[in-house]
Design an enzyme around this catalytic site. Structure first.
Site, short mmCIF file in Angstrom:
data_model
loop_
_atom_site.label_atom_id
_atom_site.label_comp_id
_atom_site.label_asym_id
_atom_site.label_seq_id
_atom_site.Cartn_x
_atom_site.Cartn_y
_atom_site.Cartn_z
N ARG A 236 0.54 -1.01 0.34
CA ARG A 236 0.03 0.27 0.09
C ARG A 236 1.36 1.48 -0.20
O ARG A 236 1.94 1.33 0.36
CB ARG A 236 -0.69 -0.24 1.73
CG ARG A 236 -1.91 -0.76 1.19
CD ARG A 236 -2.74 -0.15 0.02
NE ARG A 236 -3.89 -0.63 -0.31
CZ ARG A 236 -4.21 -2.73 -1.13
NH1 ARG A 236 -3.39 -2.65 -1.20
NH2 ARG A 236 -6.08 -3.16 -0.09
N GLU A 265 -4.38 7.33 -4.94
CA GLU A 265 -4.30 6.49 -6.05
C GLU A 265 -5.49 7.09 -6.22
O GLU A 265 -6.64 7.60 -5.90
CB GLU A 265 -4.89 4.69 -6.44
CG GLU A 265 -2.75 4.66 -5.30
CD GLU A 265 -3.00 2.77 -5.40
OE1 GLU A 265 -4.10 2.33 -5.64
OE2 GLU A 265 -2.42 2.04 -4.20
N HIS A 283 -1.23 -0.54 -9.98
CA HIS A 283 -2.14 -1.06 -9.28
C HIS A 283 -2.49 -2.19 -9.74
O HIS A 283 -3.81 -2.62 -10.01
CB HIS A 283 -2.70 -0.23 -8.40
CG HIS A 283 -3.92 -1.29 -7.47
ND1 HIS A 283 -4.28 -0.45 -5.81
CD2 HIS A 283 -3.27 -2.54 -6.16
CE1 HIS A 283 -4.09 -1.27 -4.81
NE2 HIS A 283 -3.97 -2.36 -5.31
C1 GLV Z 1 -5.07 -4.93 -3.68
O1 GLV Z 1 -4.62 -4.48 -3.28
C2 GLV Z 1 -6.04 -6.18 -1.97
O2 GLV Z 1 -5.94 -5.70 -0.94
O3 GLV Z 1 -6.31 -6.89 -2.28
#
Ligand code: GLV
Length: 317
Positions: A236, A265, A283
């Site tokens: 993250r 994001e 991502h």
């Molecule tokens: C993706 O980034 C998730 O947390 O599932």
């Protein structure tokens, strides 16, 4: 049948599954709902199936109708949801662990390879044309024999460590607790981040975003790394203080970064765009068809389990 608001469009197989179990409200245009729209649309619903793009903060959760009993997040991470606010309002929050570990670990490895082997610069040169091979053209960092620090040795971290080891990397890790020997698989445990970072030629960030891990990569901690280290993040964006990392990249204290996740994001810090050695992805961690279907199906099953049994194994609050 329980009425469930599903905030984002799912792959058809999963929407078909949801229709068999619930009375779902689908987002047919995949519009990004505002927080107030989520509140309005959840009137008369029993639960909400959210995505990581939904900011379920305290203000939003407090205004949800009392009929909402579960927020099932279509993600393993749940930093987009205020768990305490949900708990106070008697709302269970669930996530989708395990099913995305392999896909996310693959992207974690891609970040390591892309950053170490200068993939961004290579792709740009190949597209621009006119590049000229020479003995020292775009030489990068070889993984064989290089030390990989894994920050957060959960399911994704362990998988990355296994693949990296097969590529000849020497694995070190930090985790809240030391793993059993079979899970460690020869990796060396560090009980603090200073110790881990100081031996990390390459770092793979795989830990959840929490109050403790927020901005763990910062002005001070970036100095713990060996000069010319590589930092990658498949977890993250909140874990990295962007200004500190961008400054370290510009000074070449950090050689390259491989990033799949960002603060705010999709509006990543524009500083990254100017750095040639930043290998950046939008991502994509869990972005394979099988994984996205498995995640959505698990998010649906979590709701079903919750209403059938009063709880759920994947409850996180
Ligand atoms: C993706 O980034 C998730 O947390 O599932």
């Amino acid at each position: 049948m329980k009425k469930i608001l599903i905030t984002r469009k799912l792959i058809k197989d999963s929407e078909d599954k949801a229709s068999k179990i619930f009375n779902p409200i689908f987002n047919t245009n995949d519009e990004l709902y505002s927080q107030s729209k989520v509140i309005d649309m959840s009137r008369g619903c029993d639960g909400i199936l959210t995505s990581l793009t939904d900011k379920m903060d305290k203000g939003t959760i407090s205004k949800l109708p009392d009929t909402i009993k579960i927020i099932s997040n279509f993600a393993v991470g749940f930093g987009n949801i205020d768990l305490n606010a949900a708990k106070e309002k008697g709302i269970a929050v669930t996530n989708t662990p395990d099913v995305l570990s392999d896909a996310t670990a693959e992207i974690g490895i891609l970040l390591i390879l892309g950053a170490c082997r200068r993939a961004s610069e290579g792709i740009q040169s190949a597209k621009d044309g006119g590049w000229k091979w020479s003995a020292d053209y775009l030489i990068g960092k070889q993984l064989t024999g290089t030390r990989l620090g894994v920050l957060g040795m959960g399911r994704i971290g362990q998988k990355i460590a296994r693949i990296a080891k097969s590529l000849g990397m020497v694995i070190h890790y930090h985790n809240r607790s030391k793993l059993s020997e079979d899970k460690e698989n020869g990796a060396t445990y560090h009980d603090n981040i200073k110790s881990l970072f100081s031996v990390s030629d390459v770092l793979s960030i795989c830990c959840p975003a929490t109050k403790e891990t927020e901005n763990m990569i910062n002005k001070e901690t970036v100095e713990y790394f060996p000069k010319g280290a590589v930092i990658t993040n498949v977890a993250r964006g909140d874990i990295v203080d962007d200004d500190a990392l961008i400054d370290a990249l510009n000074r070449r204290k950090i050689y390259a970064a491989g990033l799949d996740v960002y603060k705010n994001e999709p509006n990543l810090n524009p500083g990254y765009l100017k750095i040639k050695s930043a290998f950046i992805l939008p991502h994509l961690g869990s972005a394979t068809k099988d994984t996205r279907i498995a995640m959505a199906n698990l998010a649906i099953d979590n709701i079903d389990e919750f209403f059938n049994t009063g709880s759920c194994v994947n409850k996180v609050n």
